[in-house]
Design a protein around this motif. Sequence first.
Motif, mmCIF file in Angstrom:
data_model
loop_
_atom_site.group_PDB
_atom_site.id
_atom_site.type_symbol
_atom_site.label_atom_id
_atom_site.label_comp_id
_atom_site.label_asym_id
_atom_site.label_seq_id
_atom_site.Cartn_x
_atom_site.Cartn_y
_atom_site.Cartn_z
ATOM 1 N N TYR A 62 0.039 -5.138 -8.297
ATOM 2 C CA TYR A 62 0.920 -6.302 -8.271
ATOM 3 C C TYR A 62 1.685 -6.485 -9.579
ATOM 4 C CZ TYR A 62 2.687 -11.010 -7.841
ATOM 5 O OH TYR A 62 3.535 -12.087 -7.806
ATOM 6 N N HIS A 87 10.915 -7.726 -0.376
ATOM 7 C CA HIS A 87 9.860 -6.988 -1.058
ATOM 8 C C HIS A 87 9.901 -5.494 -0.747
ATOM 9 C CE1 HIS A 87 5.563 -5.784 -1.814
ATOM 10 N NE2 HIS A 87 5.779 -6.513 -2.888
ATOM 11 N N ALA A 88 10.697 -5.078 0.220
ATOM 12 C CA ALA A 88 10.699 -3.684 0.688
ATOM 13 C C ALA A 88 10.976 -2.665 -0.421
ATOM 14 C CB ALA A 88 11.691 -3.516 1.833
ATOM 15 N N ARG A 124 7.850 -1.954 -2.321
ATOM 16 C CA ARG A 124 6.877 -1.137 -1.583
ATOM 17 C C ARG A 124 7.247 0.342 -1.663
ATOM 18 N NH1 ARG A 124 7.538 -5.511 1.988
ATOM 19 N NH2 ARG A 124 8.628 -4.313 3.596
ATOM 20 N N THR A 125 8.537 0.628 -1.655
ATOM 21 C CA THR A 125 8.972 2.017 -1.828
ATOM 22 C C THR A 125 8.558 2.542 -3.199
ATOM 23 O OG1 THR A 125 10.868 1.662 -0.371
ATOM 24 C CG2 THR A 125 10.981 3.539 -1.875
ATOM 25 N N LEU A 177 6.063 1.422 -5.055
ATOM 26 C CA LEU A 177 4.601 1.554 -5.074
ATOM 27 C C LEU A 177 4.171 2.886 -4.443
ATOM 28 C CD1 LEU A 177 3.538 -2.073 -4.075
ATOM 29 C CD2 LEU A 177 3.183 -0.987 -6.298
ATOM 30 N N THR A 178 4.845 3.267 -3.385
ATOM 31 C CA THR A 178 4.550 4.551 -2.750
ATOM 32 C C THR A 178 4.835 5.705 -3.710
ATOM 33 O OG1 THR A 178 5.054 3.651 -0.554
ATOM 34 C CG2 THR A 178 5.078 6.055 -0.801
ATOM 35 N N PHE A 232 -1.787 0.483 -1.411
ATOM 36 C CA PHE A 232 -1.451 -0.805 -0.811
ATOM 37 C C PHE A 232 -1.338 -0.604 0.689
ATOM 38 C CE2 PHE A 232 2.724 1.081 -0.887
ATOM 39 C CZ PHE A 232 3.392 0.525 0.191
ATOM 40 N N LEU A 267 0.661 -2.565 4.105
ATOM 41 C CA LEU A 267 1.498 -3.609 4.679
ATOM 42 C C LEU A 267 0.792 -4.156 5.912
ATOM 43 C CD1 LEU A 267 4.214 -5.141 4.712
ATOM 44 C CD2 LEU A 267 5.139 -3.259 6.084
ATOM 45 N N VAL A 303 0.858 -7.998 1.928
ATOM 46 C CA VAL A 303 0.542 -6.701 1.330
ATOM 47 C C VAL A 303 -0.843 -6.802 0.698
ATOM 48 C CG1 VAL A 303 1.125 -5.027 -0.475
ATOM 49 C CG2 VAL A 303 2.932 -6.039 0.920
ATOM 50 N N TYR A 354 -3.665 -5.174 -1.688
ATOM 51 C CA TYR A 354 -3.900 -4.242 -2.784
ATOM 52 C C TYR A 354 -5.414 -4.052 -2.912
ATOM 53 C CZ TYR A 354 0.914 -5.576 -3.978
ATOM 54 O OH TYR A 354 2.263 -5.833 -3.941
ATOM 55 N N GLU A 401 3.940 -15.165 -2.562
ATOM 56 C CA GLU A 401 5.115 -14.516 -3.148
ATOM 57 C C GLU A 401 6.275 -15.475 -3.348
ATOM 58 O OE1 GLU A 401 7.638 -11.669 -4.758
ATOM 59 O OE2 GLU A 401 5.459 -11.853 -4.613
#
Length: 429
Positions: free
Chosen positions: A51, A149-150, A153-154, A156-157, A163, A165, A188, A190, A294
């Motif tokens: 996060y 937030h998308a 997430r990309t 983070l990948t 994580f 979804l 999400v 974690y 969030e």
Amino acid sequence: MHVVVIGAGIIGVTTAYCLRRQGCEVTVLERRGGVAREASFANGGVIAPGYTGPWAAPGAPGALLKAFFRRDAALRLKLSADRALWRWLRQFVAASTLERYRQAKQCMYRLARYSQEEMHTLQARHAIDFEQHSGLLQVFRSDEDLARHAPLRTLLTELGAPFALLTSAECRALEPALNEHTPLAGGVRYPNDETGNCAYFARRLKEISADDGVRYTFDSAAVGLDIRGQRLEAVITERGALHADACVIAAGTESAGLLAATGIRLPLLPVKGYSATVPIARHDLAPRVGLMDERFKVAVTRMGNRLRIAGTAVLGEASARIDRVGVPTLLKVAGDWYPGAAGYNQAQWWAGARPTLPDGPPVLGRTPITGLYLNAGHGSSGWAMACGAARVLADLITGQTPGIDLDGLTLDRFARPVLHQGRPALQSP
């Protein structure tokens, strides 16, 4: 080697511990009467590599402008004529691009992940109990919030950060206590993030390090640095000069002031946050994992038989005074998600100023002054980064190679050396 550490918050205490483990003679100077009395005292307790990220992000400058018309805004600004504030804001806006955000997030994730590993090693070594809980759930109240937030997430990948979804139903299965009447678009999870009581950890580590020979001097402020020929000779305290082979400035919001006389300009701004600690009334209605709302940037975490509700950020505010603007949002978020869990009317309120740099990551390591080191500017993520940052400083001072790449985490990104009256100095770009 005698090392003086200025500051006994979570950053200073962990630094002192690591230095002593590596054989240094260590003295800690603290202006308060004990450890963890300021930003480390009652924070949200989130230890979250996944996060953790910078405030400077795409859309953040616009959100700051809109905050003038919303009393419940997560990010607010205390206006003043202070030139340092406006310089900080210019750098904050410049850092709020997608590419700068990605770079900062990568740096902060690298340090926070390393710090979590170091914390687990330390915890296993000393069996420290600090009201630790595993897992963090970030919740989104609308589809729009989830869509914004998308891009993260990309990222983070790409970082390899664990994580998942979750749908609304999956969030409620993970956390059955969530109020069914509060809108929930998804979340999400974690799984490797966690929460814990920062002040408990700091106090226990102080006892451990003091037993090992670290000297703690409380009610003793550092008021200056004795520097001769670009080399540190001593730290000047209210009680006189204290010789040091090296000094680590870990003084929170006071760090920039100590550096100013050396010619080093560090764009460090106090960012005030609030928390409420409330007794749990119904354990079956209280959270099992840490929760981060969030939209409002408010964390609700479980600490023993209490809930800690923490959030909001007031840029440029250093006062510990509790004003009534930030209070209702915290109670609203906790009441929205866990209405019957705690005695919210019995809240113990706290406010503290977090030392924040405009682009997010802290500054670690050497300065152009021989013997002078920095461990400063961790913002709202000091607890998440403390053990790793401390190990980095101890390695650098004792001549070892740090366990992580320090690219993006040093003073170089803010200052460049110039010649001033024949002597090296620093000047901000």
